[in-house]
Design a protein around this motif. Structure first.
Motif, PDB file in Angstrom:
ATOM      1  N   VAL A  94       0.819  -1.219   0.000  1.00  0.00           N
ATOM      2  CA  VAL A  94       0.000   0.000   0.000  1.00  0.00           C
ATOM      3  C   VAL A  94       0.846   1.260   0.000  1.00  0.00           C
ATOM      4  O   VAL A  94       0.333   2.358  -0.206  1.00  0.00           O
ATOM      5  CB  VAL A  94      -0.982   0.042   1.194  1.00  0.00           C
ATOM      6  N   GLY A  95       2.155   1.089   0.234  1.00  0.00           N
ATOM      7  CA  GLY A  95       2.973   2.283   0.262  1.00  0.00           C
ATOM      8  C   GLY A  95       4.452   2.024   0.422  1.00  0.00           C
ATOM      9  O   GLY A  95       4.911   0.870   0.446  1.00  0.00           O
ATOM     10  N   LEU A  96       5.180   3.144   0.517  1.00  0.00           N
ATOM     11  CA  LEU A  96       6.629   3.141   0.705  1.00  0.00           C
ATOM     12  C   LEU A  96       6.962   3.975   1.931  1.00  0.00           C
ATOM     13  O   LEU A  96       6.225   4.913   2.271  1.00  0.00           O
ATOM     14  CB  LEU A  96       7.338   3.763  -0.499  1.00  0.00           C
ATOM     15  N   ALA A  97       8.086   3.670   2.547  1.00  0.00           N
ATOM     16  CA  ALA A  97       8.515   4.434   3.711  1.00  0.00           C
ATOM     17  C   ALA A  97      10.029   4.480   3.817  1.00  0.00           C
ATOM     18  O   ALA A  97      10.711   3.504   3.493  1.00  0.00           O
ATOM     19  CB  ALA A  97       7.942   3.809   4.984  1.00  0.00           C
ATOM     20  N   VAL A  98      10.524   5.615   4.270  1.00  0.00           N
ATOM     21  CA  VAL A  98      11.903   5.760   4.717  1.00  0.00           C
ATOM     22  C   VAL A  98      11.787   6.147   6.187  1.00  0.00           C
ATOM     23  O   VAL A  98      11.388   7.271   6.509  1.00  0.00           O
ATOM     24  CB  VAL A  98      12.666   6.841   3.919  1.00  0.00           C
ATOM     25  N   PRO A  99      12.065   5.209   7.090  1.00  0.00           N
ATOM     26  CA  PRO A  99      11.928   5.507   8.518  1.00  0.00           C
ATOM     27  C   PRO A  99      12.915   6.576   8.972  1.00  0.00           C
ATOM     28  O   PRO A  99      14.023   6.673   8.448  1.00  0.00           O
ATOM     29  CB  PRO A  99      12.244   4.172   9.198  1.00  0.00           C
ATOM     30  N   GLY A 100      12.493   7.349   9.944  1.00  0.00           N
ATOM     31  CA  GLY A 100      13.358   8.375  10.506  1.00  0.00           C
ATOM     32  C   GLY A 100      13.612   9.510   9.526  1.00  0.00           C
ATOM     33  O   GLY A 100      12.795   9.796   8.662  1.00  0.00           O
ATOM     34  N   MET A 101      14.771  10.102   9.680  1.00  0.00           N
ATOM     35  CA  MET A 101      15.136  11.256   8.861  1.00  0.00           C
ATOM     36  C   MET A 101      16.619  11.148   8.488  1.00  0.00           C
ATOM     37  O   MET A 101      17.450  11.931   8.946  1.00  0.00           O
ATOM     38  CB  MET A 101      14.840  12.538   9.627  1.00  0.00           C
ATOM     39  N   PRO A 102      16.979  10.184   7.633  1.00  0.00           N
ATOM     40  CA  PRO A 102      18.402   9.977   7.322  1.00  0.00           C
ATOM     41  C   PRO A 102      19.014  11.148   6.539  1.00  0.00           C
ATOM     42  O   PRO A 102      18.433  11.629   5.572  1.00  0.00           O
ATOM     43  CB  PRO A 102      18.408   8.693   6.490  1.00  0.00           C
ATOM     44  N   ILE A 103      20.184  11.560   6.980  1.00  0.00           N
ATOM     45  CA  ILE A 103      20.918  12.637   6.317  1.00  0.00           C
ATOM     46  C   ILE A 103      21.260  12.198   4.888  1.00  0.00           C
ATOM     47  O   ILE A 103      21.742  11.090   4.661  1.00  0.00           O
ATOM     48  CB  ILE A 103      22.224  12.972   7.081  1.00  0.00           C
ATOM     49  N   GLY A 104      20.986  13.069   3.947  1.00  0.00           N
ATOM     50  CA  GLY A 104      21.276  12.786   2.548  1.00  0.00           C
ATOM     51  C   GLY A 104      20.076  12.295   1.764  1.00  0.00           C
ATOM     52  O   GLY A 104      20.101  12.270   0.540  1.00  0.00           O
ATOM     53  N   SER A 105      19.005  11.908   2.464  1.00  0.00           N
ATOM     54  CA  SER A 105      17.781  11.533   1.747  1.00  0.00           C
ATOM     55  C   SER A 105      17.119  12.816   1.248  1.00  0.00           C
ATOM     56  O   SER A 105      17.428  13.910   1.737  1.00  0.00           O
ATOM     57  CB  SER A 105      16.846  10.741   2.669  1.00  0.00           C
ATOM     58  N   PRO A 106      16.219  12.748   0.259  1.00  0.00           N
ATOM     59  CA  PRO A 106      15.602  13.963  -0.270  1.00  0.00           C
ATOM     60  C   PRO A 106      14.922  14.782   0.833  1.00  0.00           C
ATOM     61  O   PRO A 106      14.128  14.261   1.610  1.00  0.00           O
ATOM     62  CB  PRO A 106      14.574  13.436  -1.265  1.00  0.00           C
ATOM     63  N   GLY A 107      15.297  16.045   0.902  1.00  0.00           N
ATOM     64  CA  GLY A 107      14.780  16.934   1.936  1.00  0.00           C
ATOM     65  C   GLY A 107      15.659  16.980   3.171  1.00  0.00           C
ATOM     66  O   GLY A 107      15.485  17.840   4.027  1.00  0.00           O
ATOM     67  N   MET A 108      16.611  16.080   3.265  1.00  0.00           N
ATOM     68  CA  MET A 108      17.528  16.023   4.411  1.00  0.00           C
ATOM     69  C   MET A 108      18.976  16.205   3.963  1.00  0.00           C
ATOM     70  O   MET A 108      19.897  15.750   4.636  1.00  0.00           O
ATOM     71  CB  MET A 108      17.373  14.685   5.150  1.00  0.00           C
ATOM     72  N   GLU A 109      19.162  16.862   2.837  1.00  0.00           N
ATOM     73  CA  GLU A 109      20.511  17.069   2.314  1.00  0.00           C
ATOM     74  C   GLU A 109      21.311  17.952   3.266  1.00  0.00           C
ATOM     75  O   GLU A 109      20.785  18.899   3.848  1.00  0.00           O
ATOM     76  CB  GLU A 109      20.457  17.721   0.923  1.00  0.00           C
ATOM     77  N   ASP A 110      22.584  17.628   3.402  1.00  0.00           N
ATOM     78  CA  ASP A 110      23.496  18.391   4.246  1.00  0.00           C
ATOM     79  C   ASP A 110      24.877  18.351   3.614  1.00  0.00           C
ATOM     80  O   ASP A 110      25.733  17.562   4.022  1.00  0.00           O
ATOM     81  CB  ASP A 110      23.520  17.816   5.668  1.00  0.00           C
ATOM     82  N   GLY A 111      25.040  19.159   2.562  1.00  0.00           N
ATOM     83  CA  GLY A 111      26.309  19.169   1.846  1.00  0.00           C
ATOM     84  C   GLY A 111      26.583  17.815   1.229  1.00  0.00           C
ATOM     85  O   GLY A 111      25.727  17.219   0.589  1.00  0.00           O
ATOM     86  N   GLU A 112      27.773  17.291   1.475  1.00  0.00           N
ATOM     87  CA  GLU A 112      28.180  15.998   0.933  1.00  0.00           C
ATOM     88  C   GLU A 112      27.820  14.834   1.863  1.00  0.00           C
ATOM     89  O   GLU A 112      28.010  13.678   1.508  1.00  0.00           O
ATOM     90  CB  GLU A 112      29.689  15.996   0.661  1.00  0.00           C
ATOM     91  N   ALA A 113      27.328  15.137   3.069  1.00  0.00           N
ATOM     92  CA  ALA A 113      27.027  14.080   4.043  1.00  0.00           C
ATOM     93  C   ALA A 113      25.916  13.178   3.518  1.00  0.00           C
ATOM     94  O   ALA A 113      24.928  13.646   2.951  1.00  0.00           O
ATOM     95  CB  ALA A 113      26.617  14.699   5.376  1.00  0.00           C
ATOM     96  N   GLN A 114      26.106  11.873   3.701  1.00  0.00           N
ATOM     97  CA  GLN A 114      25.131  10.897   3.207  1.00  0.00           C
ATOM     98  C   GLN A 114      25.137   9.688   4.122  1.00  0.00           C
ATOM     99  O   GLN A 114      26.155   9.011   4.237  1.00  0.00           O
ATOM    100  CB  GLN A 114      25.473  10.491   1.767  1.00  0.00           C
TER     101      GLN A 114
END
Length: 170
Positions: A128-148
């Motif tokens: 029924v859907g997709l999920a990315v749990p939490g808020m991982p750095i580097g995922s779309p919307g959580m970009e932080d420079g080169e950090a991934q």
């Protein structure tokens, strides 16, 4: 012949009659309207997304911009009690994140990349859907420079069973 620029009309040739002038102006107005509509109207191929988010969360706005830049037509609903939204759409607690979107009937939880959403929508599945749990750095919307950080996109079914849909390494 009439050439229009904005609201200004220029005559490139003398007109034979008032009727010809009215007809030419009418045709020019229709052409301008058609150009304006094609610029302002969303693409018929745009995928509509309704994003529920806490009004105090800034990364949700960044993720919505990611969707827009990938051809989605996004509307948002600010919801201070996101638990209600997640419960209504049966998002498993271990897969929860900060925002929940409904896209073509699918539940999209968290910072799921647009390409994964498009692939999911194109495939037949019992999920029924997709999920990315939490808020991982580097995922779309959580970009932080080169950090991934590595992160996983999960698909989930109505009973809350999850399986790996895609993985991203650091």
């Amino acid at each position: 012949m009439i050439i229009t620029v904005g609201a200004i009309v220029f005559l490139s040739q003398p007109m034979a009659s008032a009727d010809n002038a009215a007809h030419s102006i009418s045709q020019s107005s229709k052409a301008i309207t058609n150009v304006q509509n094609s610029v302002q109207a969303p693409s018929p191929m745009a995928i509509k997304a309704t994003v529920y988010r806490d009004p105090n969360c800034g990364c949700c706005e960044a993720w919505m911009e990611h969707l827009r830049s990938n051809g989605f037509q996004v509307s948002e609903v600010q919801q201070p009690d996101m638990g209600v939204v997640k419960q209504k759409h049966s998002v498993p607690s271990e897969l929860q994140s900060c925002h929940t979107a409904i896209i073509n009937g699918a539940v999209i939880e968290g910072h799921v990349p647009a390409d994964d959403i498009k692939r999911f929508l194109s495939e037949k599945s019992d999920a029924v859907g997709l999920a990315v749990p939490g808020m991982p750095i580097g995922s779309p919307g959580m970009e932080d420079g080169e950090a991934q950080e590595p992160f996983t996109v999960y698909s989930f079914d109505p009973q809350g069973n999850a399986e790996v849909f895609n993985q991203y390494s650091s």
